[in-house]
Design a protein around this motif. Structure first.
Motif, PDB file in Angstrom:
ATOM      1  N   LYS A 155       0.827  -1.216   0.000  1.00  0.00           N
ATOM      2  CA  LYS A 155       0.000   0.000   0.000  1.00  0.00           C
ATOM      3  C   LYS A 155       0.858   1.262   0.000  1.00  0.00           C
ATOM      4  O   LYS A 155       0.471   2.275  -0.575  1.00  0.00           O
ATOM      5  CB  LYS A 155      -0.920   0.006   1.214  1.00  0.00           C
ATOM      6  CG  LYS A 155      -1.804  -1.232   1.335  1.00  0.00           C
ATOM      7  CD  LYS A 155      -2.669  -1.444   0.099  1.00  0.00           C
ATOM      8  CE  LYS A 155      -3.537  -2.690   0.252  1.00  0.00           C
ATOM      9  NZ  LYS A 155      -4.293  -2.997  -0.989  1.00  0.00           N
ATOM     10  N   ASN A 156       2.008   1.187   0.634  1.00  0.00           N
ATOM     11  CA  ASN A 156       2.890   2.339   0.735  1.00  0.00           C
ATOM     12  C   ASN A 156       3.613   2.580  -0.593  1.00  0.00           C
ATOM     13  O   ASN A 156       4.132   1.641  -1.212  1.00  0.00           O
ATOM     14  CB  ASN A 156       3.907   2.107   1.862  1.00  0.00           C
ATOM     15  CG  ASN A 156       4.822   3.279   2.067  1.00  0.00           C
ATOM     16  OD1 ASN A 156       5.840   3.397   1.395  1.00  0.00           O
ATOM     17  ND2 ASN A 156       4.474   4.151   3.002  1.00  0.00           N
ATOM     18  N   LYS A 157       3.665   3.836  -1.028  1.00  0.00           N
ATOM     19  CA  LYS A 157       4.277   4.161  -2.325  1.00  0.00           C
ATOM     20  C   LYS A 157       5.770   3.834  -2.346  1.00  0.00           C
ATOM     21  O   LYS A 157       6.294   3.331  -3.345  1.00  0.00           O
ATOM     22  CB  LYS A 157       4.044   5.633  -2.651  1.00  0.00           C
ATOM     23  CG  LYS A 157       4.529   6.033  -4.042  1.00  0.00           C
ATOM     24  CD  LYS A 157       4.207   7.476  -4.365  1.00  0.00           C
ATOM     25  CE  LYS A 157       2.729   7.662  -4.652  1.00  0.00           C
ATOM     26  NZ  LYS A 157       2.445   9.029  -5.193  1.00  0.00           N
ATOM     27  N   TRP A 158       6.470   4.102  -1.246  1.00  0.00           N
ATOM     28  CA  TRP A 158       7.900   3.802  -1.192  1.00  0.00           C
ATOM     29  C   TRP A 158       8.149   2.292  -1.303  1.00  0.00           C
ATOM     30  O   TRP A 158       9.092   1.856  -1.980  1.00  0.00           O
ATOM     31  CB  TRP A 158       8.506   4.331   0.113  1.00  0.00           C
ATOM     32  CG  TRP A 158       8.641   5.818   0.140  1.00  0.00           C
ATOM     33  CD1 TRP A 158       7.804   6.704   0.747  1.00  0.00           C
ATOM     34  CD2 TRP A 158       9.662   6.601  -0.470  1.00  0.00           C
ATOM     35  NE1 TRP A 158       8.242   7.991   0.557  1.00  0.00           N
ATOM     36  CE2 TRP A 158       9.389   7.964  -0.191  1.00  0.00           C
ATOM     37  CE3 TRP A 158      10.787   6.285  -1.236  1.00  0.00           C
ATOM     38  CZ2 TRP A 158      10.189   9.001  -0.633  1.00  0.00           C
ATOM     39  CZ3 TRP A 158      11.597   7.328  -1.688  1.00  0.00           C
ATOM     40  CH2 TRP A 158      11.299   8.656  -1.388  1.00  0.00           C
ATOM     41  N   LEU A 159       7.304   1.511  -0.645  1.00  0.00           N
ATOM     42  CA  LEU A 159       7.447   0.054  -0.738  1.00  0.00           C
ATOM     43  C   LEU A 159       7.123  -0.444  -2.142  1.00  0.00           C
ATOM     44  O   LEU A 159       7.708  -1.424  -2.617  1.00  0.00           O
ATOM     45  CB  LEU A 159       6.543  -0.620   0.290  1.00  0.00           C
ATOM     46  CG  LEU A 159       6.935  -0.440   1.754  1.00  0.00           C
ATOM     47  CD1 LEU A 159       5.932  -1.121   2.675  1.00  0.00           C
ATOM     48  CD2 LEU A 159       8.343  -0.968   2.011  1.00  0.00           C
ATOM     49  N   GLY A 185      11.718   5.526  -9.980  1.00  0.00           N
ATOM     50  CA  GLY A 185      10.489   5.346  -9.213  1.00  0.00           C
ATOM     51  C   GLY A 185      10.112   6.594  -8.434  1.00  0.00           C
ATOM     52  O   GLY A 185       8.939   6.990  -8.400  1.00  0.00           O
ATOM     53  N   ILE A 186      11.101   7.226  -7.811  1.00  0.00           N
ATOM     54  CA  ILE A 186      10.833   8.464  -7.068  1.00  0.00           C
ATOM     55  C   ILE A 186      10.366   9.557  -8.022  1.00  0.00           C
ATOM     56  O   ILE A 186       9.430  10.312  -7.708  1.00  0.00           O
ATOM     57  CB  ILE A 186      12.101   8.901  -6.313  1.00  0.00           C
ATOM     58  CG1 ILE A 186      12.421   7.885  -5.205  1.00  0.00           C
ATOM     59  CG2 ILE A 186      11.937  10.294  -5.737  1.00  0.00           C
ATOM     60  CD1 ILE A 186      13.762   8.109  -4.540  1.00  0.00           C
ATOM     61  N   MET A 187      10.993   9.651  -9.188  1.00  0.00           N
ATOM     62  CA  MET A 187      10.601  10.655 -10.177  1.00  0.00           C
ATOM     63  C   MET A 187       9.135  10.480 -10.573  1.00  0.00           C
ATOM     64  O   MET A 187       8.362  11.446 -10.580  1.00  0.00           O
ATOM     65  CB  MET A 187      11.490  10.535 -11.420  1.00  0.00           C
ATOM     66  CG  MET A 187      11.127  11.496 -12.547  1.00  0.00           C
ATOM     67  SD  MET A 187      12.035  11.152 -14.087  1.00  0.00           S
ATOM     68  CE  MET A 187      11.175   9.661 -14.678  1.00  0.00           C
ATOM     69  N   LEU A 188       8.720   9.247 -10.867  1.00  0.00           N
ATOM     70  CA  LEU A 188       7.342   8.996 -11.297  1.00  0.00           C
ATOM     71  C   LEU A 188       6.361   9.030 -10.129  1.00  0.00           C
ATOM     72  O   LEU A 188       5.182   9.356 -10.315  1.00  0.00           O
ATOM     73  CB  LEU A 188       7.261   7.645 -12.002  1.00  0.00           C
ATOM     74  CG  LEU A 188       7.886   7.586 -13.394  1.00  0.00           C
ATOM     75  CD1 LEU A 188       8.046   6.147 -13.859  1.00  0.00           C
ATOM     76  CD2 LEU A 188       7.054   8.373 -14.397  1.00  0.00           C
ATOM     77  N   GLY A 189       6.827   8.690  -8.961  1.00  0.00           N
ATOM     78  CA  GLY A 189       5.930   8.648  -7.810  1.00  0.00           C
ATOM     79  C   GLY A 189       5.687   9.993  -7.157  1.00  0.00           C
ATOM     80  O   GLY A 189       4.626  10.210  -6.558  1.00  0.00           O
ATOM     81  N   PHE A 190       6.662  10.918  -7.281  1.00  0.00           N
ATOM     82  CA  PHE A 190       6.563  12.151  -6.501  1.00  0.00           C
ATOM     83  C   PHE A 190       6.827  13.436  -7.296  1.00  0.00           C
ATOM     84  O   PHE A 190       6.504  14.517  -6.803  1.00  0.00           O
ATOM     85  CB  PHE A 190       7.563  12.103  -5.333  1.00  0.00           C
ATOM     86  CG  PHE A 190       7.332  10.981  -4.376  1.00  0.00           C
ATOM     87  CD1 PHE A 190       6.363  11.070  -3.390  1.00  0.00           C
ATOM     88  CD2 PHE A 190       8.080   9.814  -4.465  1.00  0.00           C
ATOM     89  CE1 PHE A 190       6.162  10.023  -2.491  1.00  0.00           C
ATOM     90  CE2 PHE A 190       7.881   8.763  -3.580  1.00  0.00           C
ATOM     91  CZ  PHE A 190       6.905   8.870  -2.594  1.00  0.00           C
TER      92      PHE A 190
END
Length: 300
Positions: free
Chosen positions: A54-58, A138-143
């Motif tokens: 559920k967590n975006k970082w995970l 992943g960080i770029m697309l997630g945040f």
């Protein structure tokens, strides 16, 4: 044979390299298409929602690491990632998988270990570099940027429910989707392989080695060489090892990390599915992270 004998030797070499790339890549494209067909039929959006963290970082970490148990060559990774995203796997999970799966799978890791004289050092550095790039993507697309990366025709894909089909029908639909995916991706593979093989013949590598004395320049040249050669990730470590004495460790590591992520044939397959804006973001982020990582390795 008389027609072939009249062709220049460079053209014959071009065709020979083209065929070798196609022969090397087609099995992986075929496997990737089969997996994409299976994902289309057997993976439902509800399953994705149920099993993804559920967590975006995970989720970013999950996408970065899943290549250990879900191996794929870069030649067949694009159709797999397309199907994942169409099944509502977030792009910040799917794209890290695209970046790392061709590098961190057991076959490639063993090839890297063997190519550099049974060295765990090169295996570890390549593994860390790939995971670092994937995490940044992943960080770029997630945040940071828009996570909607597929072309509109891909975004409008309707979800088909195959739960009411028997197993024979499911197999038939999976194979049908696999055939469609294979021919859709295959045309870009053929054109990309044709361009890559031509550049290998007509872009002299001696020019690249001559200007590659500065550490930054050497890293950039080896990244360009990886893009041009468009090698399969199962074989690139042996080419990289042969260039170690000429360029050094850091440029060779740049070659090994960026090659499975960005090459000519992969780029053309991505252009068929993803928005150009995202592809530019993907290339820029991957390249910058690889350059910084390898510059750091060079001063260690």
């Amino acid at each position: 044979m008389s027609i072939l004998s009249q062709l220049p030797s460079s053209v014959l070499q071009w065709f020979a390299i083209f065929l070798s790339i196609i022969i090397e890549a087609l099995p992986f494209v075929f496997l990737g298409s089969i997996l994409a067909g299976a994902i289309e039929v057997y993976l439902t959006p509800d399953m994705v929602t149920r099993y993804l963290p559920k967590n975006k970082w995970l989720r970013i970490l999950f996408g970065t690491m899943i290549g250990f148990v879900f191996p794929s060559c870069e030649c067949g990774i694009v159709p797999i990632v397309n199907r994942f995203i169409e099944k509502r796997v977030p792009s910040y999970t799917a794209i890290p998988f695209l970046a790392t799966a061709p590098i961190i799978n057991p076959i490639v890791l063993f090839a890297t270990y063997s190519a550099f004289g049974n060295s765990f050092r090169f295996l570890f550095l390549r593994l860390v570099g790939a995971m670092l790039v994937a995490t940044c993507l992943g960080i770029m697309l997630g945040f940071v940027v828009d996570s909607n990366i597929q072309k509109p025709n891909r975004n409008n894909t309707h979800f088909h429910d195959y739960s009411d089909k028997n197993w024979q029908q499911k197999v038939f639909y999976a194979l049908s989707h696999a055939v469609d995916e294979f021919f859709d991706v295959g045309r870009y593979l053929v054109f990309g392989s044709l361009v890559a093989s031509g550049m290998q013949i007509y872009v002299p590598t001696r020019i690249l080695t001559t200007i590659g004395h500065n550490p930054l320049t050497a890293i950039l040249i080896m990244m360009l060489l990886a893009f041009i050669l468009s090698l399969c990730s199962e074989a690139d470590a042996f080419i990289g090892a042969s260039l170690l004495s000429t360029f050094g460790m850091a440029p060779v590591m740049a070659f090994l990390i960026i090659g499975p992520m960005i090459d000519i044939k992969n780029l053309l397959m991505m252009l068929n599915s993803f928005k150009k804006r995202f592809i530019l973001q993907f290339m820029a982020t991957s390249s910058v992270v690889v350059v910084l990582y390898c510059l750091f390795l060079g001063v260690m």
